[in-house]
Design a protein around this motif. Sequence first.
Motif, PDB file in Angstrom:
ATOM      1  N   GLY A 104       0.752  -1.115  -0.163  1.00 52.44           N
ATOM      2  CA  GLY A 104      -0.032   0.020  -0.021  1.00 52.44           C
ATOM      3  C   GLY A 104       0.790   1.184   0.044  1.00 52.44           C
ATOM      4  O   GLY A 104       1.944   1.365  -0.662  1.00 52.44           O
ATOM      5  N   ASP A 105       0.641   2.207   0.822  1.00 55.84           N
ATOM      6  CA  ASP A 105       1.203   3.573   0.872  1.00 55.84           C
ATOM      7  C   ASP A 105       2.077   3.761   2.012  1.00 55.84           C
ATOM      8  O   ASP A 105       2.610   5.017   2.262  1.00 55.84           O
ATOM      9  N   THR A 106       2.578   2.571   2.457  1.00 48.66           N
ATOM     10  CA  THR A 106       3.521   2.827   3.611  1.00 48.66           C
ATOM     11  C   THR A 106       5.062   3.330   3.210  1.00 48.66           C
ATOM     12  O   THR A 106       5.641   4.158   3.828  1.00 48.66           O
ATOM     13  N   ILE A 107       5.341   2.739   2.098  1.00 47.10           N
ATOM     14  CA  ILE A 107       6.547   2.971   1.606  1.00 47.10           C
ATOM     15  C   ILE A 107       6.442   3.063   0.098  1.00 47.10           C
ATOM     16  O   ILE A 107       5.684   2.486  -0.561  1.00 47.10           O
ATOM     17  N   PHE A 108       7.662   3.958  -0.429  1.00 47.58           N
ATOM     18  CA  PHE A 108       7.653   4.183  -1.971  1.00 47.58           C
ATOM     19  C   PHE A 108       8.906   3.483  -2.272  1.00 47.58           C
ATOM     20  O   PHE A 108       9.731   2.973  -1.660  1.00 47.58           O
ATOM     21  N   MET A 109       9.442   3.756  -3.724  1.00 50.36           N
ATOM     22  CA  MET A 109      10.657   3.214  -4.038  1.00 50.36           C
ATOM     23  C   MET A 109      11.670   3.905  -3.392  1.00 50.36           C
ATOM     24  O   MET A 109      11.825   5.085  -2.697  1.00 50.36           O
ATOM     25  N   PRO A 110      12.715   3.057  -3.136  1.00 53.95           N
ATOM     26  CA  PRO A 110      13.987   3.491  -2.281  1.00 53.95           C
ATOM     27  C   PRO A 110      14.390   5.116  -2.633  1.00 53.95           C
ATOM     28  O   PRO A 110      14.770   5.776  -1.543  1.00 53.95           O
ATOM     29  N   ASP A 111      14.306   5.619  -3.843  1.00 54.66           N
ATOM     30  CA  ASP A 111      14.949   6.962  -4.146  1.00 54.66           C
ATOM     31  C   ASP A 111      13.807   7.859  -3.769  1.00 54.66           C
ATOM     32  O   ASP A 111      14.187   9.066  -3.804  1.00 54.66           O
ATOM     33  N   PHE A 112      12.626   7.456  -3.344  1.00 54.08           N
ATOM     34  CA  PHE A 112      11.495   8.417  -3.243  1.00 54.08           C
ATOM     35  C   PHE A 112      11.255   8.440  -1.639  1.00 54.08           C
ATOM     36  O   PHE A 112      10.921   9.531  -1.062  1.00 54.08           O
ATOM     37  N   GLY A 113      11.297   7.378  -0.826  1.00 57.63           N
ATOM     38  CA  GLY A 113      11.081   7.200   0.317  1.00 57.63           C
ATOM     39  C   GLY A 113       9.839   6.609   1.111  1.00 57.63           C
ATOM     40  O   GLY A 113       9.719   5.579   0.805  1.00 57.63           O
ATOM     41  N   THR A 114       9.131   7.790   1.618  1.00 61.21           N
ATOM     42  CA  THR A 114       8.171   6.856   2.584  1.00 61.21           C
ATOM     43  C   THR A 114       6.650   7.974   2.314  1.00 61.21           C
ATOM     44  O   THR A 114       6.639   8.747   1.904  1.00 61.21           O
ATOM     45  N   ALA A 115       5.640   7.270   2.869  1.00 60.64           N
ATOM     46  CA  ALA A 115       4.395   8.032   2.848  1.00 60.64           C
ATOM     47  C   ALA A 115       4.237   8.719   3.842  1.00 60.64           C
ATOM     48  O   ALA A 115       4.706   9.016   4.802  1.00 60.64           O
ATOM     49  N   ARG A 116       3.311   9.935   3.613  1.00 60.08           N
ATOM     50  CA  ARG A 116       2.942  10.945   4.613  1.00 60.08           C
ATOM     51  C   ARG A 116       2.298  10.408   5.741  1.00 60.08           C
ATOM     52  O   ARG A 116       1.632   9.274   5.389  1.00 60.08           O
ATOM     53  N   ALA A 117       2.286  11.201   6.890  1.00 60.70           N
ATOM     54  CA  ALA A 117       1.557  10.515   8.008  1.00 60.70           C
ATOM     55  C   ALA A 117       0.703  11.670   8.892  1.00 60.70           C
ATOM     56  O   ALA A 117       0.518  11.415   9.984  1.00 60.70           O
ATOM     57  N   ASP A 118       0.393  12.634   7.850  1.00 57.92           N
ATOM     58  CA  ASP A 118      -0.437  13.792   8.829  1.00 57.92           C
ATOM     59  C   ASP A 118      -1.818  13.746   8.440  1.00 57.92           C
ATOM     60  O   ASP A 118      -2.449  14.835   8.693  1.00 57.92           O
ATOM     61  N   PHE A 119      -2.547  12.774   7.760  1.00 56.53           N
ATOM     62  CA  PHE A 119      -4.013  12.690   7.639  1.00 56.53           C
ATOM     63  C   PHE A 119      -4.557  12.318   9.056  1.00 56.53           C
ATOM     64  O   PHE A 119      -3.838  11.935   9.780  1.00 56.53           O
ATOM     65  N   PRO A 120      -5.887  12.823   9.173  1.00 52.06           N
ATOM     66  CA  PRO A 120      -6.359  12.405  10.485  1.00 52.06           C
ATOM     67  C   PRO A 120      -6.260  10.762  10.704  1.00 52.06           C
ATOM     68  O   PRO A 120      -6.658  10.083  10.262  1.00 52.06           O
ATOM     69  N   GLY A 121      -5.766  10.802  12.064  1.00 55.23           N
ATOM     70  CA  GLY A 121      -5.456   9.244  12.371  1.00 55.23           C
ATOM     71  C   GLY A 121      -4.133   8.865  12.070  1.00 55.23           C
ATOM     72  O   GLY A 121      -3.653   7.675  12.544  1.00 55.23           O
ATOM     73  N   GLY A 122      -3.374   9.492  11.371  1.00 52.04           N
ATOM     74  CA  GLY A 122      -1.854   9.023  10.998  1.00 52.04           C
ATOM     75  C   GLY A 122      -0.996   9.415  11.871  1.00 52.04           C
ATOM     76  O   GLY A 122      -1.144  10.215  12.942  1.00 52.04           O
ATOM     77  N   ASP A 123       0.280   8.785  12.049  1.00 51.65           N
ATOM     78  CA  ASP A 123       1.168   8.956  13.147  1.00 51.65           C
ATOM     79  C   ASP A 123       2.532   8.328  12.547  1.00 51.65           C
ATOM     80  O   ASP A 123       2.526   7.424  12.334  1.00 51.65           O
ATOM     81  N   ALA A 124       3.539   9.289  12.594  1.00 52.74           N
ATOM     82  CA  ALA A 124       4.752   9.175  12.136  1.00 52.74           C
ATOM     83  C   ALA A 124       5.279   8.204  12.683  1.00 52.74           C
ATOM     84  O   ALA A 124       6.283   7.411  12.187  1.00 52.74           O
TER      85      ALA A 124
END
Length: 309
Positions: free
Chosen positions: A183-203
Amino acid sequence: MANDNAVQQAAEQIARAREDKTLRPSIAGFFDEATNTVSYVVHDPKTNEAAIIDSVLDYEAASGRTSYGSADLIVEYVTSNNLKVSWLIETHAHADHISAAPYLQEKFGGKLAIGREIVRVQEVFGKLFNAGTDFERDGSQFDKLFEDGETFRLGEIEGIALHVPGHTPADMAFIIGDAAFVGDTIFMPDFGTARADFPGGDARQLFRSIRRLLSLPKETRLFLCHDYKAPGRDEYAWETTVRQQREGNVHVKDGVTEDEFVEMRTARDKTLAMPNLIMPSVQVNIRGGRLPAPEDNGVSYIKIPVNAV
């Protein structure tokens, strides 16, 4: 968390599939450039039993019109390969595209599935959209709510669901054979990770979820839900491995501490605009990809809360 029973069970499943090629799924990815989303058709080559993961319904925001070009590519693939769809899986309630799962379920059948924590997302966004008492906040819009560590089958191939919150409270990864759909947990290594600022998100939760996934065998194939072409890369990509992520992910490779990640992710998220389609997407996807009920004129309406987020 990284050594829990569910992860160990997933690791053993992956090892079996690595040893026995008949336990590895066939995977076709369908990239929707308008939303940078990758949908997957995953099937057991022996039985042709298939799952469709994170499908896309085309939506034109200016006109409010939906269409089926992206989904029909999946229809064509499933039909031409004589696949039997058993599962329509959502890794989470997407904020950047509307799901085509009901359209595909009408075509092929199968169970519509998501993680059990969708009820938390329904509660938060049900209030935001003032959905009223007619909107059930119990996950009943889906046929199956997966628990963390729950197993399933795709023909003769084993599958296991892992709860990986952080991007949203309800995110799930689905391990099928030797492949993980994260899903949206992680992206390609050169791009990084998903955001965590939606309601209920947590870095902090996101970091722990990613490390949980990256504790799987290093040869595990990871299939991502999005790609945005990192600077310097000219082609879209959506398949990587645990090894590649641990060695090279620009946000969360081995050696990055939880506190370092949280500081980076929090600062980065403050610079990001909201996804273009977040209001229609979440509003529909918490309903299992179904539009709000038509009003007395027969038309469905998408609400846009003003100055509320």
